[in-house]
Enzyme design. Structure first.
Site, PDB file in Angstrom:
ATOM      1  N   ASP A 199       6.304   2.280   3.427  1.00 20.22           N
ATOM      2  CA  ASP A 199       5.798   2.029   2.078  1.00 20.22           C
ATOM      3  C   ASP A 199       6.614   2.738   1.013  1.00 20.22           C
ATOM      4  O   ASP A 199       7.477   3.578   1.314  1.00 20.22           O
ATOM      5  CB  ASP A 199       4.311   2.450   1.987  1.00 20.22           C
ATOM      6  CG  ASP A 199       4.046   3.831   2.594  1.00 20.22           C
ATOM      7  OD1 ASP A 199       5.016   4.562   2.872  1.00 20.22           O
ATOM      8  OD2 ASP A 199       2.874   4.176   2.787  1.00 20.22           O
ATOM      9  N   HIS A 248      -6.343   5.432   5.754  1.00 21.23           N
ATOM     10  CA  HIS A 248      -5.293   4.411   5.641  1.00 21.23           C
ATOM     11  C   HIS A 248      -4.081   4.717   6.519  1.00 21.23           C
ATOM     12  O   HIS A 248      -3.792   5.867   6.840  1.00 21.23           O
ATOM     13  CB  HIS A 248      -4.876   4.176   4.180  1.00 21.23           C
ATOM     14  CG  HIS A 248      -4.139   5.295   3.524  1.00 21.23           C
ATOM     15  ND1 HIS A 248      -4.344   5.646   2.209  1.00 21.23           N
ATOM     16  CD2 HIS A 248      -3.168   6.128   3.968  1.00 21.23           C
ATOM     17  CE1 HIS A 248      -3.538   6.631   1.882  1.00 21.23           C
ATOM     18  NE2 HIS A 248      -2.821   6.952   2.930  1.00 21.23           N
TER      19      HIS A 248
HETATM   20  C1  GLP Z   1       0.470   8.704   2.085  1.00 23.62           C
HETATM   21  C2  GLP Z   1       1.306   7.746   2.922  1.00 23.62           C
HETATM   22  C3  GLP Z   1       0.799   7.618   4.339  1.00 23.62           C
HETATM   23  C4  GLP Z   1       0.478   8.997   4.912  1.00 23.62           C
HETATM   24  C5  GLP Z   1      -0.568   9.656   4.069  1.00 23.62           C
HETATM   25  C6  GLP Z   1      -1.017  11.004   4.615  1.00 23.62           C
HETATM   26  O1  GLP Z   1      -0.604   8.107   1.472  1.00 23.62           O
HETATM   27  N1  GLP Z   1       1.405   6.448   2.338  1.00 23.62           N
HETATM   28  O2  GLP Z   1       1.758   6.941   5.132  1.00 23.62           O
HETATM   29  O3  GLP Z   1       0.083   8.887   6.240  1.00 23.62           O
HETATM   30  O4  GLP Z   1      -0.017   9.833   2.779  1.00 23.62           O
HETATM   31  O5  GLP Z   1      -0.351  12.038   3.991  1.00 23.62           O
HETATM   32  P1  GLP Z   1      -0.226  13.496   4.568  1.00 23.62           P
HETATM   33  O6  GLP Z   1       0.615  13.396   5.785  1.00 23.62           O
HETATM   34  O7  GLP Z   1       0.491  14.254   3.474  1.00 23.62           O
HETATM   35  O8  GLP Z   1      -1.590  13.976   4.841  1.00 23.62           O
END
Ligand code: GLP
Length: 264
Positions: free
Chosen positions: A67, A140
């Site tokens: 993304d 998500h």
């Molecule tokens: C963002 C990304 C995701 C990721 C999520 C979790 O929203 N689009 O792909 O998994 O963050 O983030 P973190 O790993 O910082 O908790």
């Protein structure tokens, strides 16, 4: 689904990197699906170490990122292209032309065509061999917010309020967080041949339990991974703390180590 529970973030990162390394050795021109966020940074650090100290060779590897924020160009410090360059690509011998991150600056009227082409490129490369995923606070994967169709494809999405709040820690102020993003769909992700989901920290415990042990629902898009035949979930103890079947996962992982096979 394999669920591997390890002590801490460092072990989670090493376990994930080990799986990537095995694939890169077995198939030097493999296609990796990559994620951003704080979760996979340790895994990328470990891959960089493997490249520098063990000569792990990425010269033929192809990557596709999940993304990108819509509206940010690749040189914006909060863009996911910038994140990937700094946290991985600049530190290994991957060819920049083999790395793909959705372009956040595509004009609105070109988005549909662009997303179709992104999917085409994945297909032409032979499909994703191994997809790495984190999980958002709202469950998500990629930016597939609650309510995303479980057969969704790469597209433009509006970010959920919780995601904007969660991700505002990387921006100066919350108003700077883009409201839209381009993301591979849940359906796109499920086409990967194999998937690793990483999660760490107590903040992820509840949503991880819902994703792994709850019903498959578009309200927690990570739960769609239950439909995929080859998913490995790697959790630290905190992220695993609300799992009901924790004892079984530990037992099954010990058992598979004895026979040296992955038991999904
Ligand atoms: C963002 C990304 C995701 C990721 C999520 C979790 O929203 N689009 O792909 O998994 O963050 O983030 P973190 O790993 O910082 O908790």
């Amino acid at each position: 689904m394999r669920v591997i529970i390890v002590k801490n973030y460092e072990e989670m990162s090493k376990e994930g990197a080990k799986m990537v390394k095995e694939l890169v050795i077995k198939k030097p021109n493999c296609v990796l699906g990559l994620a951003t966020g704080s979760t996979p940074i340790g895994l990328y650090k470990e891959l960089i170490r493997m490249h520098k100290e063990e000569n792990l060779d990425f010269s033929q590897v192809i990557t596709f990122n999940l993304d990108e924020y819509y509206g940010l160009s690749g040189d914006h410090p909060q863009s996911y292209r910038y994140f990937m360059d700094v946290n991985l690509f600049n530190e290994i011998n991957i060819k920049k032309e083999n790395t793909h991150v959705p372009d956040g600056k595509i004009p609105l009227d070109k988005i549909e065509e662009y997303c179709r082409e992104y999917e085409e490129m994945i297909k032409k490369a032979g499909g994703i061999d191994l997809q790495i995923l984190g999980i958002g606070g709202d469950g998500h994967i990629g930016f597939n917010e609650p309510g995303s169709s479980l057969s969704s494809r790469t597209r433009l999405v509006a970010l959920d309020e919780q995601t904007i709040r969660d991700n505002s820690r990387f921006f100066e102020k919350i108003e700077d967080v883009p409201r839209f993003a381009l993301t591979m769909g849940v359906g796109t992700i499920l086409e990967a041949k194999e998937i690793i989901l990483l999660a760490n920290g107590v903040k992820k415990a509840e949503v991880v339990a819902k994703a792994i042990e709850g019903p498959v629902t578009s309200q927690i898009t990570a739960s769609a991974l239950q439909l995929h035949p080859k998913v490995t979930v790697i959790l630290d103890e905190e992220a695993a703390s609300q799992l009901r079947r924790k004892e079984y996962y530990i037992f099954a992982h010990e058992a598979e180590k004895k026979i040296n096979l992955k038991l999904f």
